[in-house]
Motif scaffolding. Structure first.
Motif: not given
Length: 703
Positions: A552-559, A667-676, A698-701
């Motif tokens: 689950i890619d959180t790259k667009k999350n602003e927080l 297995l579910i990975i939750v992370g920001d692909s643009q960072t890691v 992440s916005e889809q979930v």
């Protein structure tokens, strides 16, 4: 001298300071002479010991008692009451608070320090927590508690255990000065031997565990034929501990004396549990509070309580205490009363009814009577020591296998015991001096572990730079090569997709998923009702029980990530809330809470997740805390999310390996692909998931 065997570069002991780069291969291929070995590792142990002491003491100095209590490392304003005696003649004191105990990190098995005024005073006693309730903590002491302890407003502090460091230093000294069971063995650990001739008298006609696979059987054979040592490389789920147990069983069958160890109490208990199921006579060394309650009847302390010789010693001990109470009625010749008089002079003057040096004849008679009692008490305790040692020896010598932590193997009760074979499980999670503690007692050793997972946790930065986090397992593998190692190649945990990346990245593609797990998914655990409605969940994908691998890619999350005030750790609120939502939905769909695990590299993120996830049955922990564990469904919060692409200690790829090999079916990975994914290994993992699983924004979930 020390040298690396690849280039035979000779270094004097004065050059030790230069062996501290991040070049692990250089450090791990070092060869030592005995003098340099003692100097080098003693220095590292002292650095680590001083660091642990410093951290505790600095916090005690820096923080008020209330602040330390708020952090969970102290309990103030306790009242104490005598709670009798425990296993092995220990003294029990129960500390209570009318308002109840605060939230505290002090738990069963921890070492605590008791104080009334100055918590750092050398006179303050140490005890072990053996029971904890909402209103009390029961502490076990080896020595009879002082009277001041039973006053009100006593303080308890979580503190460092210095015993382990002392035992490490002693083991290093034993190796350096040849005070070991097998000099040839310990010499081979310091520098490379030209040849290691195998033992031909190790043929195995049958295996105790008939379900062992071929790689496990071959490993057992190699362990038993090794002349000095052998390494079992056990990747996740390959049955490393089961293989160790078979080695132990075969050695017992050949009438060999056995010592089985691991760095943690949990790992030791795993060995004990499996050996007990095989009907083996096991003696578990260590404080009962640190032993799994279901296994305490196999602990030495429990077994001693059932031993007739020990019971006789206990009865004599009570006589000694009775005499001590009578003795307390008379003045003992100490301090102001002795005035230079010897014991014989006091007795002689008392027999003649004479005074001396300003001491009355009556006072001298009291002192003489006290000395008579002391002689009787000393005689009784000499008898007690002899009987207790006899009882301990009876139990150890009658055991098929003695089990303990590495540290407890250095306990005084094992001082005169030696073993034909020592098996050290989880050896890659132990620093080298920790493994030495049991090794000095053995003729041969077998070490099991996985150097591709997390190494020992080292607090002192200098010690870590100098190689203290490199296990003896890893150093021997670098020194001798693959010939001293056997790989367990069949794993029974993960389905093939979950296993895929770790197998390729860390194990050279040599692992195979057993047929029993190769294709298993969460679908096997869900009811028909879920199967009927799963088509309605397809847009979300994350809840599809047939889908095993998700990022689950959180790259667009602003927080993004943040650090709490005064903390060096990280937390990510958006990821935590997302995981909370997913976990809640899986439980609603019928997945058992106990089948779910949540992992994060960061302690602050762990605390945040704990606060959000309501079910106490869902295990939430750091990567380090989850090593060795497994769950049907695992969610991993990578936490890091920043514009710089900084990933901190995620760069230690063994942390990634542990994280993604805990899940059995999903297995579910939750992370920001643009960072890691600025790290090439994480980028490779992301690509692997996209090809073998699914990537979900992440916005889809959140819809």
């Amino acid at each position: 001298m020390i040298c690396t065997h690849e280039n035979a570069a000779i270094m004097d002991k004065d050059d030790l300071a230069i062996i501290q780069p991040g070049d692990i291969s250089t450090i791990s291929t070092v060869e030592f002479d005995k003098e340099t070995y003692e100097q080098y590792f003693s220095e590292l142990v002292q650095l680590e010991r001083n660091e642990e002491m410093r951290r505790h003491e600095q916090e005690i100095k820096k923080l008020s008692g209330k602040e330390r209590e708020k952090r969970g490392r102290a309990i103030l304003n306790c009242s104490a009451r005598n709670d009798g005696t425990g296993y092995g003649g220990t003294f029990l004191v129960k500390f209570v608070r009318k308002q109840g105990m605060p939230d505290t990190e002090i738990s069963v098995g921890d070492l605590v320090r008791i104080s009334k005024h100055n918590p750092l005073s050398d006179r303050n006693p140490y005890g072990t927590a053996i029971e904890k309730t909402g209103h009390s903590i029961l502490i076990s002491f080896n020595e009879k508690p002082a009277k001041w302890m039973f006053h009100k407003r006593v303080r308890l502090d979580l503190y460092v255990n210095d015993v382990t460091f002392k035992r490490m230093l002693q083991a290093i000294k034993y190796v350096a000065h040849d005070q070991v069971k097998n000099i040839e063995l310990t010499s081979s650990l310091l520098s490379k031997r030209k040849s290691l001739t195998k033992n031909d008298n190790s043929e195995i006609f049958s295996f105790f565990n008939t379900r062992l696979n071929q790689s496990q059987k071959e490993t057992v054979k190699h362990c038993l034929s090794a002349p000095l040592f052998h390494l079992i490389h056990g990747p996740p789920g390959t049955g490393k501990t089961i293989t160790c147990v078979e080695v132990i069983e075969q050695a017992i069958k050949n009438d060999q004396t056995m010592l089985a160890c691991a760095d943690s109490n949990t790992a030791v208990d795993n060995l004990v549990e499996k050996l007990v199921k095989q009907k083996r006579r096991v003696v578990r060394i260590g404080h009962p509070a640190r032993v799994n309650p279901l296994l305490r009847k196999h602990s030495l302390d429990y077994l001693l309580e059932q031993n007739d010789t020990f019971q006789k010693a206990h009865q004599i001990r009570q006589k000694a205490y009775d005499l001590k109470e009578k003795q307390d009625q008379f003045t003992f010749p100490s301090g102001q009363w002795r005035r230079g008089l010897s014991n014989s002079q006091i007795k002689k003057l008392a027999s003649k009814n004479k005074g001396s040096r300003g001491i009355s004849s009556n006072k001298l008679k009291e002192m003489a009577t006290s000395l008579d009692y002391q002689e009787k008490i000393n005689g009784l305790f000499t008898e007690i020591d002899a009987l207790e040692n006899q009882a301990i020896n009876e139990l150890i010598e009658s055991a098929d296998v003695v089990c303990s932590t590495n540290s407890s193997a250095g306990a005084e009760i094992l001082a005169n015991h030696r073993f034909d074979l020592c098996v050290v499980d989880e050896a890659t999670q132990s620093c080298e001096p920790s493994c030495l503690i049991p090794i000095v007692k053995a003729d041969r050793i077998v070490m099991a572990g996985d150097h591709k997972q997390l190494p020992p946790t080292i607090l002192n930065e200098t010690a870590e730079q100098k190689g203290f986090s490199i296990s003896l397992f890893e150093r021997l593998l670098a020194l001798y090569g693959e010939k001293v190692k056997s790989l367990l190649s069949v794993q029974y945990r993960m389905n093939e997709k979950i296993m895929g990346f770790s197998n390729k990245q860390f194990y050279d593609g040599k692992l195979k998923a057993d047929e029993s797990v190769k294709y298993h998914t969460l679908q096997d655990l869900f009811s028909e009702w879920f199967s009927e409605i799963q088509s309605d969940l397809k847009p979300f994908n994350v809840f599809d029980p047939d889908q095993s691998l998700i990022w689950i890619d959180t790259k667009k999350n602003e927080l993004g990530e943040r650090s709490r005030f005064g903390s060096t750790s990280k937390e990510n609120v958006a990821e935590a809330k997302l995981i909370q939502k997913i976990v809640t939905q899986f439980i609603r769909l019928g997945l058992d809470s106990e089948d779910i695990g949540v992992i994060t590299p960061y302690y602050d993120q762990k605390k945040l997740l704990h606060s959000l996830i309501e079910s106490e049955y869902i295990e939430v922990d750091t990567v380090d805390g989850f090593q060795g564990r497994e769950k049907e469904l695992v969610l991993v919060s990578l936490t890091r999310s920043n514009l710089k692409g900084a990933i901190g200690f995620l760069k230690d790829l063994r942390r990634l390996n542990v994280s993604i090999t805990r899940a059995r079916r999903k297995l579910i990975i939750v992370g920001d692909s643009q960072t890691v994914c600025r790290n090439e290994t994480y980028e490779s993992f992301y690509d692997f998931v996209s090809q073998n699983g699914i990537i979900i924004p992440s916005e889809q979930v959140k819809k």
